[in-house]
Design a protein around this motif. Sequence first.
Motif, PDB file in Angstrom:
ATOM      1  N   SER A 158      -5.888  -0.810 -37.521  1.00 19.83           N
ATOM      2  CA  SER A 158      -4.737   0.083 -37.371  1.00 19.83           C
ATOM      3  C   SER A 158      -3.996  -0.148 -36.069  1.00 19.83           C
ATOM      4  O   SER A 158      -2.818   0.160 -35.971  1.00 19.83           O
ATOM      5  N   SER A 159      -4.661  -0.685 -35.050  1.00 18.11           N
ATOM      6  CA  SER A 159      -4.013  -0.864 -33.759  1.00 18.11           C
ATOM      7  C   SER A 159      -4.822  -1.835 -32.911  1.00 18.11           C
ATOM      8  O   SER A 159      -5.965  -2.167 -33.222  1.00 18.11           O
ATOM      9  N   TYR A 160      -4.204  -2.296 -31.819  1.00 17.35           N
ATOM     10  CA  TYR A 160      -4.904  -3.063 -30.806  1.00 17.35           C
ATOM     11  C   TYR A 160      -4.168  -2.899 -29.481  1.00 17.35           C
ATOM     12  O   TYR A 160      -3.020  -2.427 -29.433  1.00 17.35           O
ATOM     13  N   GLU A 161      -4.828  -3.283 -28.398  1.00 19.55           N
ATOM     14  CA  GLU A 161      -4.250  -3.136 -27.055  1.00 19.55           C
ATOM     15  C   GLU A 161      -4.743  -4.285 -26.182  1.00 19.55           C
ATOM     16  O   GLU A 161      -5.937  -4.607 -26.168  1.00 19.55           O
ATOM     17  N   ILE A 162      -3.821  -4.941 -25.464  1.00 16.19           N
ATOM     18  CA  ILE A 162      -4.183  -6.038 -24.576  1.00 16.19           C
ATOM     19  C   ILE A 162      -3.320  -5.990 -23.318  1.00 16.19           C
ATOM     20  O   ILE A 162      -2.231  -5.405 -23.315  1.00 16.19           O
ATOM     21  N   GLU A 163      -3.814  -6.624 -22.253  1.00 17.15           N
ATOM     22  CA  GLU A 163      -3.050  -6.858 -21.038  1.00 17.15           C
ATOM     23  C   GLU A 163      -2.850  -8.365 -20.902  1.00 17.15           C
ATOM     24  O   GLU A 163      -3.797  -9.144 -21.107  1.00 17.15           O
ATOM     25  N   HIS A 164      -1.616  -8.758 -20.546  1.00 18.35           N
ATOM     26  CA  HIS A 164      -1.357 -10.184 -20.349  1.00 18.35           C
ATOM     27  C   HIS A 164      -0.176 -10.345 -19.409  1.00 18.35           C
ATOM     28  O   HIS A 164       0.496  -9.381 -19.030  1.00 18.35           O
ATOM     29  N   ARG A 165       0.081 -11.586 -19.065  1.00 19.04           N
ATOM     30  CA  ARG A 165       1.169 -11.893 -18.135  1.00 19.04           C
ATOM     31  C   ARG A 165       2.348 -12.518 -18.876  1.00 19.04           C
ATOM     32  O   ARG A 165       2.160 -13.167 -19.914  1.00 19.04           O
ATOM     33  N   ILE A 166       3.543 -12.289 -18.324  1.00 19.43           N
ATOM     34  CA  ILE A 166       4.745 -12.959 -18.820  1.00 19.43           C
ATOM     35  C   ILE A 166       5.442 -13.612 -17.630  1.00 19.43           C
ATOM     36  O   ILE A 166       5.224 -13.227 -16.465  1.00 19.43           O
ATOM     37  N   ILE A 167       6.291 -14.604 -17.928  1.00 24.03           N
ATOM     38  CA  ILE A 167       7.054 -15.297 -16.881  1.00 24.03           C
ATOM     39  C   ILE A 167       8.530 -15.107 -17.189  1.00 24.03           C
ATOM     40  O   ILE A 167       9.007 -15.467 -18.284  1.00 24.03           O
ATOM     41  N   ARG A 168       9.249 -14.494 -16.247  1.00 24.29           N
ATOM     42  CA  ARG A 168      10.689 -14.315 -16.428  1.00 24.29           C
ATOM     43  C   ARG A 168      11.382 -15.672 -16.306  1.00 24.29           C
ATOM     44  O   ARG A 168      11.208 -16.376 -15.286  1.00 24.29           O
ATOM     45  N   GLU A 169      12.171 -16.009 -17.321  1.00 27.93           N
ATOM     46  CA  GLU A 169      12.741 -17.359 -17.415  1.00 27.93           C
ATOM     47  C   GLU A 169      13.687 -17.662 -16.267  1.00 27.93           C
ATOM     48  O   GLU A 169      13.640 -18.749 -15.679  1.00 27.93           O
ATOM     49  N   LYS A 170      14.518 -16.691 -15.888  1.00 26.54           N
ATOM     50  CA  LYS A 170      15.535 -16.975 -14.878  1.00 26.54           C
ATOM     51  C   LYS A 170      14.950 -17.056 -13.478  1.00 26.54           C
ATOM     52  O   LYS A 170      15.279 -17.954 -12.698  1.00 26.54           O
ATOM     53  N   SER A 171      14.065 -16.105 -13.121  1.00 25.54           N
ATOM     54  CA  SER A 171      13.542 -16.052 -11.749  1.00 25.54           C
ATOM     55  C   SER A 171      12.186 -16.716 -11.593  1.00 25.54           C
ATOM     56  O   SER A 171      11.759 -16.999 -10.474  1.00 25.54           O
ATOM     57  N   GLY A 172      11.484 -16.955 -12.706  1.00 27.64           N
ATOM     58  CA  GLY A 172      10.142 -17.516 -12.623  1.00 27.64           C
ATOM     59  C   GLY A 172       9.096 -16.508 -12.150  1.00 27.64           C
ATOM     60  O   GLY A 172       7.939 -16.877 -11.900  1.00 27.64           O
ATOM     61  N   GLU A 173       9.478 -15.239 -12.024  1.00 26.68           N
ATOM     62  CA  GLU A 173       8.553 -14.205 -11.549  1.00 26.68           C
ATOM     63  C   GLU A 173       7.510 -13.889 -12.620  1.00 26.68           C
ATOM     64  O   GLU A 173       7.828 -13.777 -13.801  1.00 26.68           O
ATOM     65  N   VAL A 174       6.259 -13.735 -12.170  1.00 25.07           N
ATOM     66  CA  VAL A 174       5.172 -13.391 -13.083  1.00 25.07           C
ATOM     67  C   VAL A 174       4.989 -11.873 -13.076  1.00 25.07           C
ATOM     68  O   VAL A 174       4.846 -11.259 -12.017  1.00 25.07           O
ATOM     69  N   ARG A 175       4.993 -11.266 -14.267  1.00 22.86           N
ATOM     70  CA  ARG A 175       4.798  -9.827 -14.395  1.00 22.86           C
ATOM     71  C   ARG A 175       3.589  -9.579 -15.305  1.00 22.86           C
ATOM     72  O   ARG A 175       3.271 -10.389 -16.187  1.00 22.86           O
ATOM     73  N   VAL A 176       2.919  -8.464 -15.081  1.00 19.29           N
ATOM     74  CA  VAL A 176       1.765  -8.087 -15.888  1.00 19.29           C
ATOM     75  C   VAL A 176       2.183  -6.928 -16.795  1.00 19.29           C
ATOM     76  O   VAL A 176       2.773  -5.942 -16.319  1.00 19.29           O
ATOM     77  N   VAL A 177       1.891  -7.027 -18.098  1.00 15.02           N
ATOM     78  CA  VAL A 177       2.289  -5.986 -19.039  1.00 15.02           C
ATOM     79  C   VAL A 177       1.071  -5.519 -19.825  1.00 15.02           C
ATOM     80  O   VAL A 177       0.103  -6.268 -20.019  1.00 15.02           O
ATOM     81  N   LEU A 178       1.140  -4.263 -20.241  1.00 18.10           N
ATOM     82  CA  LEU A 178       0.165  -3.684 -21.163  1.00 18.10           C
ATOM     83  C   LEU A 178       0.855  -3.532 -22.510  1.00 18.10           C
ATOM     84  O   LEU A 178       1.905  -2.887 -22.608  1.00 18.10           O
TER      85      LEU A 178
END
Length: 876
Positions: free
Chosen positions: A379-399
């Motif tokens: 019915s559901s799942y939950e994970i934490e992972h990182r993304i990379i913003r294409e324009k700035s190259g900044e790494v962000r962590v999302v839930l």
Amino acid sequence: MFTGLKNLRLSVKIAMLGAGSVLVTATALVLLALWQSNQYNSLAQSEVDKLITSDFNHVTEGVYNLVRTQHEAALERLNRPLKVSDEQAIAAHVRRRILSIKLGKTGYVYLLKGKGSNRGSYVISQKGERDGENIWETKDSDGRPVIKSIIAKAIALKPEEFASERYRWQNPGELQPRWKIAQLAYYEPLDWVIGSSAYEDELQTYKEVLNQGQNRLMKTLGIAGAIISLLIGLLGVALALTIARPIKQLKRGVETIIDGNLDQVLAVNATDEIGSLTQLFNIMTARLKETHEEIRQMVAGVVESEELLRLAEEISHVGSWSHDLATDKLSWSDEVFRIVGLEPQSIEPTYDAFLAMVHPEDRALVKSAYLESVAAGNSSYEIEHRIIREKSGEVRVVLERCFHVCDSAGQIIKSTGMVHDITERKQVEAALERRIMSLTRPLDENWSIDFEDLFNLSDIQRLQDEFAKATGVASIITYPDGTPITQPSGFCRLCIDIIRQTEKGLANCYKSDAMLGRLSHNGPAIQPCMSGGLWDAGAGISVGGRHIANWLIGQVRDETQTEERMREYAREIGADEQELIAAFREVPAMSQQQFEAVAGALFTLANQLSTTAYQNVQQARFIAERKQMETELHLLNSELEQRVAVRTAELERMNIELESFCYSISHEIRAPIARLAGFSSTIKEIADNPDPELLVYCAERIETASNRLRTVIDSLLTLNRLSRAEITLMPVNLSEIAVQVMNELLEDSSRRSIEQNICQGIVVLGDPDMLEICMRNLLGNAIKYTEKTQKAVVEFGQAGTGTEHVYFVRDNGAGFDMEGSKNLFVPFCRLHSVEEFEGIGIGLATVQRIIEKHGGKIWAEATPDKGATFFFTLKS
């Protein structure tokens, strides 16, 4: 009859219905109120009777306890049989309290002799006016020898039993006899009959007040009910006459609306309920016309709600998405675009586009989490992972959280979810982790730590500001080399705006601050500042012997600082002389004695911060060790989980027993302390005229109380050690332990003949040391409580109940009453007095702790004078 009622006009029916309903309701309410009044009055009178009887009994019981306490105190103090003079002394002690007792208006308490030649003589009389007078032959108003009856009834009573005597009595000057009640008790050691006497009518005043109140209430309710019924009935008839005509008009209007004429507007001829109903019909028609406009407004409201949702997502950094599996269409909210570094709706969102933004090391995790949840039908799942913003190259962590929507067949047809940017939270957690790592490093020679790692700088800044404001001195906290940690508090213009603005002046300030903050355990450093000569003081702050900071105060002047010296210093550091002198005159002045007192307070506060810093380090190390332990707990096997469950059950049991345990231990400790205080007081009283025998007696009693207190404390320590001890499980032969313990106990009871029946071959899994303590207590109790049994028998055996093995220790000794056994395993609670059997009541509590630590339980069955059996189980 019913046909006639049916054909009556509507106005007549309504009038009859209203008047009849009001009359019946009012009558019922009045009757109910009267009935409730009688019930409450009877209940109140019953409670008053109980209260009077209880107070009367309490007075007699209190006097009885007072006499007994004085008598026992005299026996213990004199240590010999009492003489007549001693009894007189006891009477003198209790006389003042007895004469102060009042029962009703004229009731009182008295003491009479019960036996012998002085029977019927007053020991203590009313107001003490007839003490010693013999009233044995006194008769009541009916000619009955009431005193003889009172004494005969009293001396037949057992200790702490009470009886009553009712008789008629007439005092001189009274018109007629009144009934009198005497509550009686008999204290046989002094041959005193204790009586509490009062007139019945003086104790019944509350009943008369209740009866009078009830009569007034019944009259008031009757009159009020009749008036209300009459008025409301007349009003109902009048109102009924105004109902029929508007109802007919309303009926015609409804028929018109039913025919389809929505423009129909009914005339409103009244402002009553029927008029309101007519208005509602008109409003209903208008609302039907306004439906289109309301729908348009609802659409506008939905648009506004979506805008508020967009703003909420933007503020909380939470975006939402939806994926239709049938069409493979993916939609993002504006905040999802912002989280990945794009302008809202700047691209067509697709699953592949999102995966391209995920950090390369996390893509497999994200892809498998979604596909596996769909394939498994979760019915559901939950994970934490990182993304990379294409324009700035900044790494962000999302839930990321995902929820699946299924059709009636249980197949997933749609997925919705949210993406929460938790980068800032992760950064805070990482900073906190770094601080914990810094705090938990070992305190060795290579260890170093910053002041900021130990304290919240905003709290320290507030403390420093308040200290400077309260004492009138400038204040700052620096590193040991003089570099500031906090912002200056209360700095004068001379230092902060002039001297510290010059290169040489600032260097001198740092150098002076470093000298002031040297670590010392003897007191604060007090000296003139090396940059300006103002008085300064400082104290070092350390942790584990390491110097980590200085707390400095000062910038005050006295008569030793002159303007000429300040001019010279201005020229030395290259500052403007006139501006420096003007600022110098603003510096606060303070006597040396006052400044030294402020410095002493600073030294105390700095030492407290040092202590707090060390405690913070130790606490952080404890937290780290606790976290490591918790991590290791997740890796243990089922056996360890069972041990944790046993600990949890033990803690719950200990919390349940806490109240009774606290009461018991307070009694056990308070009693010997009271004896110590009492006999110490006696020694003080006879210090001027010592009595050797009494001194020896008091010393022996003090020694006995001390030994008792020591035994209680040792028992508590033993119980505490058992509660915290770890058990070591191994095969244990309980039969061998029982034989060994019985042999040792019988050596101490060599004169006794005890038949012992010990079942052989009983082997269990447990801690051998703890189980030996358990068997020693159970078998020791069996031997102790059979010491008055002519042919004593002690047994140890095993009984099988299905898959559970039950072990028991049985004796044929004193036994006990099961009704009073609820506190059998509570520490210091005993079912037998110390005079019957010695002990303090800690053995069974110890046994219960041991059995429960082994995952078992213990209970008992007993019969007075026929013995007791203690059963227990142990977890396999």
